[in-house]
Design a protein around this motif. Structure first.
Motif, PDB file in Angstrom:
ATOM      1  N   PHE A 195     -25.426 -22.404  87.203  1.00 24.62           N
ATOM      2  CA  PHE A 195     -26.069 -21.252  87.579  1.00 24.62           C
ATOM      3  C   PHE A 195     -26.514 -21.482  89.154  1.00 24.62           C
ATOM      4  CE2 PHE A 195     -28.982 -24.352  85.704  1.00 24.62           C
ATOM      5  CZ  PHE A 195     -29.688 -24.706  86.618  1.00 24.62           C
ATOM      6  N   ASP A 196     -26.193 -20.553  90.005  1.00 25.40           N
ATOM      7  CA  ASP A 196     -26.410 -20.379  91.332  1.00 25.40           C
ATOM      8  C   ASP A 196     -28.209 -20.644  91.635  1.00 25.40           C
ATOM      9  OD1 ASP A 196     -23.832 -19.935  91.879  1.00 25.40           O
ATOM     10  OD2 ASP A 196     -24.199 -17.933  92.364  1.00 25.40           O
ATOM     11  N   LEU A 197     -28.536 -21.373  92.694  1.00 22.15           N
ATOM     12  CA  LEU A 197     -29.787 -21.685  92.917  1.00 22.15           C
ATOM     13  C   LEU A 197     -30.198 -20.862  93.931  1.00 22.15           C
ATOM     14  CD1 LEU A 197     -29.911 -25.644  92.639  1.00 22.15           C
ATOM     15  CD2 LEU A 197     -30.485 -24.010  90.987  1.00 22.15           C
ATOM     16  N   GLY A 198     -29.189 -20.163  94.907  1.00 19.12           N
ATOM     17  CA  GLY A 198     -29.541 -19.234  95.963  1.00 19.12           C
ATOM     18  C   GLY A 198     -28.887 -17.660  95.676  1.00 19.12           C
ATOM     19  N   GLU A 199     -29.377 -16.893  96.334  1.00 18.88           N
ATOM     20  CA  GLU A 199     -28.866 -15.614  96.322  1.00 18.88           C
ATOM     21  C   GLU A 199     -27.261 -15.488  96.819  1.00 18.88           C
ATOM     22  OE1 GLU A 199     -31.167 -12.615  98.331  1.00 18.88           O
ATOM     23  OE2 GLU A 199     -32.897 -12.994  97.030  1.00 18.88           O
ATOM     24  N   ASN A 200     -26.391 -14.656  95.861  1.00 23.05           N
ATOM     25  CA  ASN A 200     -25.139 -14.727  96.240  1.00 23.05           C
ATOM     26  C   ASN A 200     -24.732 -13.239  96.749  1.00 23.05           C
ATOM     27  OD1 ASN A 200     -22.231 -14.640  95.956  1.00 23.05           O
ATOM     28  ND2 ASN A 200     -22.318 -15.760  94.150  1.00 23.05           N
ATOM     29  N   THR A 201     -24.224 -13.253  97.918  1.00 24.53           N
ATOM     30  CA  THR A 201     -23.972 -11.896  98.454  1.00 24.53           C
ATOM     31  C   THR A 201     -22.206 -11.950  98.997  1.00 24.53           C
ATOM     32  OG1 THR A 201     -24.633 -12.687 100.464  1.00 24.53           O
ATOM     33  CG2 THR A 201     -25.996 -11.423  99.193  1.00 24.53           C
ATOM     34  N   PRO A 202     -21.473 -11.766  98.258  1.00 26.90           N
ATOM     35  CA  PRO A 202     -20.042 -11.889  98.495  1.00 26.90           C
ATOM     36  C   PRO A 202     -19.349 -10.683  99.048  1.00 26.90           C
ATOM     37  CG  PRO A 202     -20.003 -11.495  96.417  1.00 26.90           C
ATOM     38  CD  PRO A 202     -21.377 -11.634  96.677  1.00 26.90           C
ATOM     39  N   TYR A 203     -20.239  -9.494  98.853  1.00 31.60           N
ATOM     40  CA  TYR A 203     -19.502  -8.595  99.504  1.00 31.60           C
ATOM     41  C   TYR A 203     -20.611  -7.635 100.339  1.00 31.60           C
ATOM     42  CZ  TYR A 203     -17.098  -3.821  98.962  1.00 31.60           C
ATOM     43  OH  TYR A 203     -15.991  -2.809  99.245  1.00 31.60           O
ATOM     44  N   ALA A 204     -20.049  -7.378 101.757  1.00 32.83           N
ATOM     45  CA  ALA A 204     -20.806  -6.742 102.853  1.00 32.83           C
ATOM     46  C   ALA A 204     -21.314  -5.163 102.269  1.00 32.83           C
ATOM     47  CB  ALA A 204     -20.221  -7.032 104.059  1.00 32.83           C
ATOM     48  N   ASP A 205     -21.945  -5.050 101.431  1.00 30.79           N
ATOM     49  CA  ASP A 205     -22.293  -3.636 101.070  1.00 30.79           C
ATOM     50  C   ASP A 205     -23.727  -3.635 100.668  1.00 30.79           C
ATOM     51  OD1 ASP A 205     -22.846  -1.116 100.050  1.00 30.79           O
ATOM     52  OD2 ASP A 205     -20.851  -1.000  99.281  1.00 30.79           O
ATOM     53  N   GLN A 206     -24.850  -3.072 101.335  1.00 34.61           N
ATOM     54  CA  GLN A 206     -26.074  -3.056 101.136  1.00 34.61           C
ATOM     55  C   GLN A 206     -26.706  -2.227  99.714  1.00 34.61           C
ATOM     56  OE1 GLN A 206     -28.213  -4.876 102.863  1.00 34.61           O
ATOM     57  NE2 GLN A 206     -26.517  -5.063 104.229  1.00 34.61           N
ATOM     58  N   ASN A 207     -25.630  -1.362  99.078  1.00 30.81           N
ATOM     59  CA  ASN A 207     -25.783  -1.009  97.910  1.00 30.81           C
ATOM     60  C   ASN A 207     -25.516  -1.899  96.904  1.00 30.81           C
ATOM     61  OD1 ASN A 207     -26.533   1.518  99.186  1.00 30.81           O
ATOM     62  ND2 ASN A 207     -24.111   1.986  99.374  1.00 30.81           N
ATOM     63  N   LEU A 208     -24.958  -2.998  96.797  1.00 28.08           N
ATOM     64  CA  LEU A 208     -24.704  -3.796  95.628  1.00 28.08           C
ATOM     65  C   LEU A 208     -25.704  -4.831  95.905  1.00 28.08           C
ATOM     66  CD1 LEU A 208     -21.133  -4.363  96.214  1.00 28.08           C
ATOM     67  CD2 LEU A 208     -22.358  -2.880  94.505  1.00 28.08           C
ATOM     68  N   PRO A 209     -26.312  -5.328  94.487  1.00 32.00           N
ATOM     69  CA  PRO A 209     -27.354  -6.190  94.709  1.00 32.00           C
ATOM     70  C   PRO A 209     -26.994  -7.648  94.980  1.00 32.00           C
ATOM     71  CG  PRO A 209     -26.297  -5.999  92.356  1.00 32.00           C
ATOM     72  CD  PRO A 209     -25.698  -5.047  93.210  1.00 32.00           C
ATOM     73  N   SER A 210     -27.890  -8.377  95.589  1.00 32.32           N
ATOM     74  CA  SER A 210     -27.940  -9.747  95.669  1.00 32.32           C
ATOM     75  C   SER A 210     -27.978 -10.517  94.403  1.00 32.32           C
ATOM     76  CB  SER A 210     -28.942 -10.174  96.722  1.00 32.32           C
ATOM     77  OG  SER A 210     -28.488  -9.614  98.065  1.00 32.32           O
ATOM     78  N   TYR A 211     -27.018 -11.204  93.831  1.00 37.32           N
ATOM     79  CA  TYR A 211     -27.206 -11.674  92.556  1.00 37.32           C
ATOM     80  C   TYR A 211     -27.016 -13.270  92.490  1.00 37.32           C
ATOM     81  CZ  TYR A 211     -22.217 -11.565  92.935  1.00 37.32           C
ATOM     82  OH  TYR A 211     -20.830 -11.608  93.112  1.00 37.32           O
ATOM     83  N   ARG A 212     -27.114 -13.876  91.349  1.00 35.48           N
ATOM     84  CA  ARG A 212     -26.677 -15.324  91.191  1.00 35.48           C
ATOM     85  C   ARG A 212     -25.723 -15.334  89.781  1.00 35.48           C
ATOM     86  NH1 ARG A 212     -32.438 -18.399  92.496  1.00 35.48           N
ATOM     87  NH2 ARG A 212     -33.415 -16.866  93.861  1.00 35.48           N
ATOM     88  N   ASN A 213     -24.747 -16.348  90.280  1.00 35.80           N
ATOM     89  CA  ASN A 213     -23.612 -16.539  89.223  1.00 35.80           C
ATOM     90  C   ASN A 213     -24.579 -17.543  88.168  1.00 35.80           C
ATOM     91  OD1 ASN A 213     -21.111 -15.123  90.085  1.00 35.80           O
ATOM     92  ND2 ASN A 213     -21.451 -16.490  91.836  1.00 35.80           N
ATOM     93  N   GLN A 214     -23.883 -16.965  86.737  1.00 38.92           N
ATOM     94  CA  GLN A 214     -24.299 -17.909  85.708  1.00 38.92           C
ATOM     95  C   GLN A 214     -23.043 -17.936  84.992  1.00 38.92           C
ATOM     96  OE1 GLN A 214     -27.361 -16.641  83.076  1.00 38.92           O
ATOM     97  NE2 GLN A 214     -26.695 -14.539  82.869  1.00 38.92           N
ATOM     98  N   VAL A 215     -22.520 -19.240  84.424  1.00 38.18           N
ATOM     99  CA  VAL A 215     -20.965 -19.490  84.090  1.00 38.18           C
ATOM    100  C   VAL A 215     -21.178 -20.205  83.020  1.00 38.18           C
ATOM    101  CG1 VAL A 215     -18.767 -20.124  84.332  1.00 38.18           C
ATOM    102  CG2 VAL A 215     -20.139 -19.295  86.307  1.00 38.18           C
ATOM    103  N   TRP A 216     -20.812 -20.092  81.707  1.00 38.07           N
ATOM    104  CA  TRP A 216     -20.343 -20.762  80.649  1.00 38.07           C
ATOM    105  C   TRP A 216     -19.107 -21.589  80.558  1.00 38.07           C
ATOM    106  CZ3 TRP A 216     -24.472 -22.534  77.780  1.00 38.07           C
ATOM    107  CH2 TRP A 216     -25.427 -21.787  77.769  1.00 38.07           C
ATOM    108  N   GLN A 217     -18.935 -22.717  80.480  1.00 40.56           N
ATOM    109  CA  GLN A 217     -17.551 -23.221  80.641  1.00 40.56           C
ATOM    110  C   GLN A 217     -17.203 -24.278  79.360  1.00 40.56           C
ATOM    111  OE1 GLN A 217     -18.182 -25.388  84.463  1.00 40.56           O
ATOM    112  NE2 GLN A 217     -16.615 -23.932  85.245  1.00 40.56           N
ATOM    113  N   VAL A 218     -15.932 -24.144  78.858  1.00 37.45           N
ATOM    114  CA  VAL A 218     -15.636 -25.006  77.839  1.00 37.45           C
ATOM    115  C   VAL A 218     -14.187 -25.260  78.247  1.00 37.45           C
ATOM    116  CG1 VAL A 218     -14.807 -23.283  76.371  1.00 37.45           C
ATOM    117  CG2 VAL A 218     -15.259 -25.361  75.307  1.00 37.45           C
ATOM    118  N   GLY A 219     -13.706 -26.679  78.131  1.00 36.58           N
ATOM    119  CA  GLY A 219     -12.419 -27.192  78.508  1.00 36.58           C
ATOM    120  C   GLY A 219     -11.992 -28.556  77.785  1.00 36.58           C
TER     121      GLY A 219
END
Length: 225
Positions: A195-219
């Protein structure tokens, strides 16, 4: 004279019989030698450094730490890369990795569907604790570098796809917790949550939220010595 000779023969016969019984015993049997084999110990390669590869499934989503009303749906991706296992002192090892990892999310509105898929280079720097032989806990930070983003915006009538090549400035710090099960010396099953510990802003668009990734992995992991 004959009687003396006969008595002498009888005496020698008795003495010989007693001597034979004293040497061999009444029922002499050769002693059986029993060899005790030492139990074989299972080989433990904890202190052997290892390098390997890992591949598996990602189920990723996002969350907003400051907006409880924000919600999105999960999407599937994959991860693959190099793994290392460097023993420190039992039961602790240092387990760094370099992984390519797909993440992202879906968001649905009344008249649109939005999907964002992001590609990262993840560098987990994990402490690995052997709980019992064959079962390990992993925890630690992860450096994650965004490499590219794909946004798909679908209104039903119009579908727009936007590809973005990101640079190294889009980097984040995440946290990782997980477990691993050793099937044998060379193969393991892996399960993790990061899980991200900081805000994630990969897309330069003010209308999109600043979010944090969370990922479940199995392998699966394949280790070589």
């Amino acid at each position: 004279m004959k009687k003396l000779f006969f008595l002498a023969i009888c005496l020698f016969t008795v003495v010989g019989s007693v001597s034979a019984q004293g040497y061999y015993g009444p029922r002499h049997r050769p002693r059986r030698v029993v060899e005790r084999r030492q139990p074989q110990r299972r080989y433990d390669d904890f202190y052997t450094p290892k390098v390997g590869v890992a591949v598996g499934l990602n189920v990723s989503n996002t969350y907003d730490a400051y907006n409880s009303n924000y919600s999105s749906s999960s999407i599937a991706g994959w991860h693959a890369g190099l793994t290392f296992d460097l023993p420190i002192i039992y039961p602790l090892s240092f387990a760094p990795e370099v992984l390519f990892s797909q993440k992202g999310y879906k968001a649905n509105g009344p008249d649109y569907d939005f999907t964002q898929r992001t590609n990262y280079i993840d560098v987990p720097l994990l402490a690995k604790f052997r709980v019992v032989r064959g079962f390990n806990l992993l925890v630690g930070p992860q450096l994650t570098f965004l490499t590219s983003t794909k946004n798909t915006y679908d209104t039903g009538n119009i579908r727009t796809i936007d590809h973005i090549d990101n640079d190294a400035s889009h980097s984040y710090v995440a946290g990782v917790v997980g477990v691993s099960f050793d099937i044998n010396r060379n193969v393991e099953i892996r399960g993790r949550y990061n899980f991200d510990l900081g805000e994630n802003t990969p897309y330069a668009d003010q209308n999109l939220p600043s979010y944090r990734n969370q990922v479940w992995q199995v392998g699966l992991g394949f280790k070589f010595q």
